[in-house]
Design an enzyme around this catalytic site. Structure first.
Site, short mmCIF file in Angstrom:
data_model
loop_
_atom_site.label_atom_id
_atom_site.label_comp_id
_atom_site.label_asym_id
_atom_site.label_seq_id
_atom_site.Cartn_x
_atom_site.Cartn_y
_atom_site.Cartn_z
N TYR A 44 47.14 21.86 -51.51
CA TYR A 44 47.29 20.41 -50.35
C TYR A 44 46.77 20.14 -49.25
O TYR A 44 45.32 19.68 -48.86
CB TYR A 44 48.62 19.61 -51.23
N HIS A 63 38.04 9.99 -57.54
CA HIS A 63 38.55 9.15 -56.36
C HIS A 63 37.49 8.61 -55.13
O HIS A 63 37.62 8.37 -54.59
CB HIS A 63 39.74 8.76 -57.13
N ARG A 112 46.03 3.84 -45.14
CA ARG A 112 46.82 4.85 -44.56
C ARG A 112 46.01 4.81 -43.91
O ARG A 112 44.85 5.60 -43.32
CB ARG A 112 45.85 5.89 -46.78
N LYS A 127 38.66 5.86 -42.86
CA LYS A 127 39.27 4.31 -42.24
C LYS A 127 39.11 3.82 -41.79
O LYS A 127 38.45 2.17 -41.83
CB LYS A 127 40.54 4.04 -42.88
N ARG A 142 48.88 12.55 -44.78
CA ARG A 142 49.16 13.87 -43.93
C ARG A 142 48.75 14.02 -42.69
O ARG A 142 48.00 14.71 -42.11
CB ARG A 142 47.05 13.99 -44.31
N ASP A 184 34.37 5.47 -48.09
CA ASP A 184 34.80 5.16 -48.72
C ASP A 184 34.56 4.95 -50.02
O ASP A 184 34.14 4.60 -50.81
CB ASP A 184 36.33 3.88 -48.60
N LEU A 216 41.01 -0.21 -52.87
CA LEU A 216 40.82 -1.22 -53.41
C LEU A 216 42.63 -2.38 -52.25
O LEU A 216 42.37 -3.79 -52.89
CB LEU A 216 42.54 -0.40 -54.14
N LYS A 276 40.57 -5.50 -52.72
CA LYS A 276 40.58 -5.91 -54.26
C LYS A 276 41.76 -6.92 -54.22
O LYS A 276 42.28 -7.73 -54.77
CB LYS A 276 40.42 -5.08 -55.18
N TYR A 309 4.29 26.14 -79.61
CA TYR A 309 4.01 27.65 -79.03
C TYR A 309 4.52 28.47 -77.99
O TYR A 309 5.63 29.16 -78.55
CB TYR A 309 2.06 26.64 -78.94
C1 GDG Z 1 41.59 6.94 -53.02
C2 GDG Z 1 40.01 6.43 -52.69
C3 GDG Z 1 39.68 4.66 -53.70
C4 GDG Z 1 48.76 1.13 -48.23
N1 GDG Z 1 49.66 0.51 -47.57
C5 GDG Z 1 50.88 0.31 -48.03
C6 GDG Z 1 50.25 1.01 -49.22
N2 GDG Z 1 49.01 0.93 -49.89
C7 GDG Z 1 48.34 1.20 -50.70
C8 GDG Z 1 47.27 -0.49 -51.21
C9 GDG Z 1 46.50 0.20 -52.36
C10 GDG Z 1 46.39 1.78 -51.63
O1 GDG Z 1 47.66 2.09 -51.10
C11 GDG Z 1 45.66 2.45 -50.84
O2 GDG Z 1 44.35 2.65 -52.00
P1 GDG Z 1 42.73 2.72 -51.35
O3 GDG Z 1 41.60 2.73 -52.48
O4 GDG Z 1 42.18 1.41 -50.12
O5 GDG Z 1 42.61 4.24 -50.62
P2 GDG Z 1 43.09 5.56 -50.87
O6 GDG Z 1 44.53 5.83 -50.86
O7 GDG Z 1 42.05 6.81 -49.88
O8 GDG Z 1 42.54 5.80 -52.46
C12 GDG Z 1 40.07 4.64 -52.75
C13 GDG Z 1 41.42 5.23 -54.36
O9 GDG Z 1 41.03 6.19 -54.23
C14 GDG Z 1 41.19 4.38 -56.01
O10 GDG Z 1 40.66 5.54 -56.48
O11 GDG Z 1 39.39 3.16 -53.61
O12 GDG Z 1 38.49 5.14 -51.81
O13 GDG Z 1 39.92 6.94 -51.13
O14 GDG Z 1 46.63 -0.10 -52.99
O15 GDG Z 1 47.66 -1.26 -51.55
N3 GDG Z 1 51.30 0.10 -50.67
C15 GDG Z 1 52.85 -0.40 -50.31
N4 GDG Z 1 52.52 -0.84 -49.08
C16 GDG Z 1 52.20 -0.20 -48.07
O16 GDG Z 1 52.35 -0.16 -46.44
N5 GDG Z 1 53.18 -0.89 -51.37
#
Ligand code: GDG
Length: 725
Positions: free
Chosen positions: A87, A165, A273, A278, A311, A372, A376, A379, A499
């Site tokens: 990991y 992802h 994260r 990012k 990480r 990225d 998400l 959105k 052929y």
């Molecule tokens: C990978 C891909 C792709 C973050 N901090 C807190 C929290 N979060 C939640 C956000 C969101 C999620 O974590 C982060 O999603 P992202 O899409 O921004 O990024 P990755 O974690 O890198 O995800 C990415 C995704 O997979 C899906 O395919 O979009 O490109 O890298 O949901 O809200 N949630 C809470 N507290 C936090 O402090 N509750």
């Protein structure tokens, strides 16, 4: 209803041990939140790592499994060393940086690679243990790119989907990976491989074509023994869930609470994260520049920087954290005043009500990743903007930018542009904010995560069905007897034969593959039978066919259908074919001949072919694949078609193919018996237009639309001889 098995690195529940007691917490964010509703809505099982090292729960595995099974989760335990090497190691120090275009951060360490293989094997065994016959297996993300193939070995008939992802990087970056072939082969164990955007699909397909030499057409890869589909599924969020939470008492309490502290200042919020992909540092630099250029905003805004710990044991993450904290300190020191701190920095996972409250309050949400897969947060921010007010700043190198074009789109390395976007966003009239957001909200709401998941599964099942329709099997002696009997009792018989590679084996040069006396005699004899019409459908030029077969009573098709000659008639051409493109392609092929000694160009009336069968063996296959890829790229968006045969690639006008010619013959009369035989992709066009009941045979095994396969031209000749006996 068949079960859905979701396989991902983490389960939607995290196991912790505090003061000797086990604790089960729902995982925060990402995939778990996105998919939880979907997986609960149908029979399913989620397989993943429970988030705690095996050594810490030794002897308690069963208790954990039992508890998780109530939530339809199945844990796969990993020892601490695997967590470290798999990991934190291969996943996050090799694949993650490479796939996010940070090659300078990549560790190429064979020990880590071995751990990756080991854990993928472990998961393959775990999935195979629990899988039932009709289960649909959906593997997620970069941690398990070897898993589809390992599962295919254990469960040959399984329905397997894979979704990545992260981005899939361009070939020039992907090729840096020493294990690039194994990973592609691993992915191709799936039936359907999904990505967020078309770019990622193209990158994956070109790497597959170049590194493995597989044929690719319309997103479909013809791998050694099966076809695999690559397609686009932009992941989304549970829109109604986020929008619905805004009015909840928990969120409203938080809003009130925060507002008291912030006063009437404008609010900028970002959520990530901790990750170098990012673009957190460039965002901070831009904010600093913004305060510099627009002093009127000092004391009038606060920037709430939410960073989810992630990480941190990996060196580059620890360094980023330090740099980020120094920069926050520096900006707060430089611009802050008594009673006003420009950046409020939170380094901890925020509970949902607080997160949603911050989204709701944010006048501006700057999302500035260097790369990225999707993102998400963009959105989620939009979903919480119930009144439509607020401005999204979005980096063009996120997958989300493909869908959210009404955001203020920025180049994440252009600090000035981001600073200007911050100013523009804060000044944007409310009417414009609402108009932009409504357009994006409509899109995100329509294609929410439920739709995304359903779409993926539907497409997977559809593709399996179309694979199933063309179940190809070797032509057994029983089937041979049926074919011969059908031929012998029929009165109107059509034989459509390719052929090269079909009636004769390949030779080193096209001229060397000329027909032998035995073949001419065999074809002559079949053609003598007044009830059978033989048509040779070839990619060869008409002069060659004329010289070789002109004396036989057979139909001839040259250049894949440009020229046709009915039995005993003159050659006819399809239409005047434009050839003004030849100069450009010839130039490229000449360069190819220079780079690949022994290869040669064949010019036909309507096409140019580059043959590399005779290429010096020490020329690597890779170099050849790169040239073929260049030809594909050069002809993209043109009317030309690149056809890959066996050790030959041919460029010609796109509206000509063997299938169209075959149709002309097929529609000539009501045949009682039709047999088509071919060996490469160009012959697939014939197989696809055959009416039901027709016999079709592909020479050499491989994915095909033909009903049967035979191993060699010799076997075909034996069969043909059997027809006239
Ligand atoms: C990978 C891909 C792709 C973050 N901090 C807190 C929290 N979060 C939640 C956000 C969101 C999620 O974590 C982060 O999603 P992202 O899409 O921004 O990024 P990755 O974690 O890198 O995800 C990415 C995704 O997979 C899906 O395919 O979009 O490109 O890298 O949901 O809200 N949630 C809470 N507290 C936090 O402090 N509750």
């Amino acid at each position: 209803m068949s079960r859905l098995l979701i396989v991902s690195n983490r389960l939607p529940f995290n196991v912790e041990k505090k003061e000797g007691k086990l604790n089960f917490q729902p995982s925060l964010g990402g995939l778990a939140t996105a998919l939880v509703g979907f997986y609960k809505s149908r029979p399913s099982l989620w397989i993943g790592w429970p988030g705690i090292e095996l050594e810490k729960v030794k002897g308690e595995e069963k208790a954990i499994s039992d508890k998780l099974s109530l939530e339809r989760c199945h844990p796969v335990f990993l020892p601490a060393q695997d967590v470290e090497d798999f990991y934190f190691g291969f996943c996050n120090q090799t694949i993650w940086p490479l796939f996010h275009y940070f090659p300078q951060y990549v560790e190429y360490n064979p020990d880590l690679w071995r751990a990756y293989q080991r854990v993928n094997e472990l998961f393959a065994d775990a999935v195979a243990d629990v899988a039932r016959k009709d289960d649909i297996i959906w593997v997620h993300d970069y941690h398990f790119m070897l898993l589809p193939k390992l599962l295919r070995e254990r469960l040959p008939k399984a329905t397997i989907g894979f979704f990545l992802h992260t981005p899939f990087p361009s070939y020039e970056v992907y090729r840096l990976l020493p294990w690039r072939r194994q990973i592609l082969e691993g992915l191709l164990g799936a039936d359907l491989v999904g990505f967020h955007t078309y770019d990622y699909v193209w990158h994956f397909l070109s790497s597959t074509r170049i590194l493995l030499g597989y044929e690719v057409s319309m997103g479909e890869i013809t791998a050694a023994d099966r076809t695999v589909k690559a397609d686009v599924f932009p992941i989304s969020i549970n829109y109604e869930h986020y929008a619905g939470l805004v009015k909840s008492p928990e969120v409203q309490t938080q809003v009130k609470n925060f507002r008291e502290k912030i006063g009437d200042r404008k609010v900028i919020v970002s959520v990530d994260r901790l990750d170098y992909s990012k673009g957190i540092l460039n965002r901070l630099q831009a904010f600093s520049l913004f305060l510099d250029k627009y002093p009127e905003y000092r004391e009038k805004v606060v920037f709430i920087l939410v960073i989810g710990p992630s990480r941190i044991r990996v060196e580059h993450y620890a360094r980023l954290k330090k740099q980020m904290e120094e920069m926050v300190g520096m900006i707060n020191g430089k611009y802050g005043a008594i009673g006003w701190m420009p950046i409020w920095y939170l380094y901890s996972p925020l509970p949902y009500p607080e997160l949603i409250a911050l989204y709701t309050m944010a006048d501006l949400c700057p999302i500035t990743p260097l790369r990225d897969g999707m993102n998400l947060v963009a959105k989620e921010y939009l979903a919480t903007k119930v009144d439509g007010k607020g401005v999204l700043i979005l980096s063009e190198t996120t997958g989300a930018a493909r869908e959210l074009g009404e955001a203020l789109i920025i180049n994440p390395t252009d600090i000035e542009e981001i600073a200007e976007a911050m100013a523009e966003g804060l000044k944007m009239p409310e009417k414009e904010q609402i108009a932009r957001n409504r357009a994006m909200q409509k899109r995100v709401r329509r294609y929410d995560v439920g739709r995304w998941a359903n779409d993926f599964i539907d497409r997977l099942l559809d593709f399996r069905k179309s694979q199933g329709r063309v179940m190809t099997e070797p032509l057994t002696s029983e089937a041979k007897s049926r074919l011969v009997a059908h031929y012998q009792k029929s009165r109107k018989k059509l034989l459509l034969l390719d052929y090269d590679g079909t009636l004769v084996p390949f030779a080193r040069t096209p001229e060397e593959a000329k027909p032998d006396a035995e073949l001419l005699e065999l074809l002559g004899e079949i053609a003598q039978d007044g009830k059978a019409e033989v048509v040779l459908i070839s990619g060869r030029d008409r002069n060659t066919l004329e010289v070789w077969f002109g004396n036989l009573n057979v139909g001839l098709v040259a250049e894949h259908g440009i020229w046709t000659r009915g039995k005993g008639k003159a050659w006819k051409t399809m239409a005047a074919v434009a050839t003004d493109w030849k100069k450009e392609i010839r130039h490229m092929m000449e360069l190819a001949v220079d780079r690949v000694p022994g290869s040669l160009i064949e010019e036909k009336d309507s096409s140019l072919a580059w043959h590399y069968r005779k290429a010096t063996p020490r020329i690597s296959e890779l170099r050849i694949r790169e040239i073929v890829n260049d030809l594909f790229n050069l002809t993209a968006n043109s009317d030309l078609k690149v056809l890959e045969g066996s050790k030959v690639v041919e460029v010609k006008g796109a509206n000509i193919n063997k299938g169209l010619t075959a149709l002309q013959w097929i529609s000539k009369q009501d045949w009682d018996f039709i047999l088509a035989v071919g060996d490469d992709l160009t012959d697939e066009d014939i197989f696809k237009v055959l009416p039901e009941g027709a016999w079709s045979i592909k020479i050499r095994p491989g994915a095909t639309s033909a009903r049967f396969t035979l191993d060699s031209p010799d076997e075909l000749r034996l069969l043909l001889r059997g027809l006239i006996r």
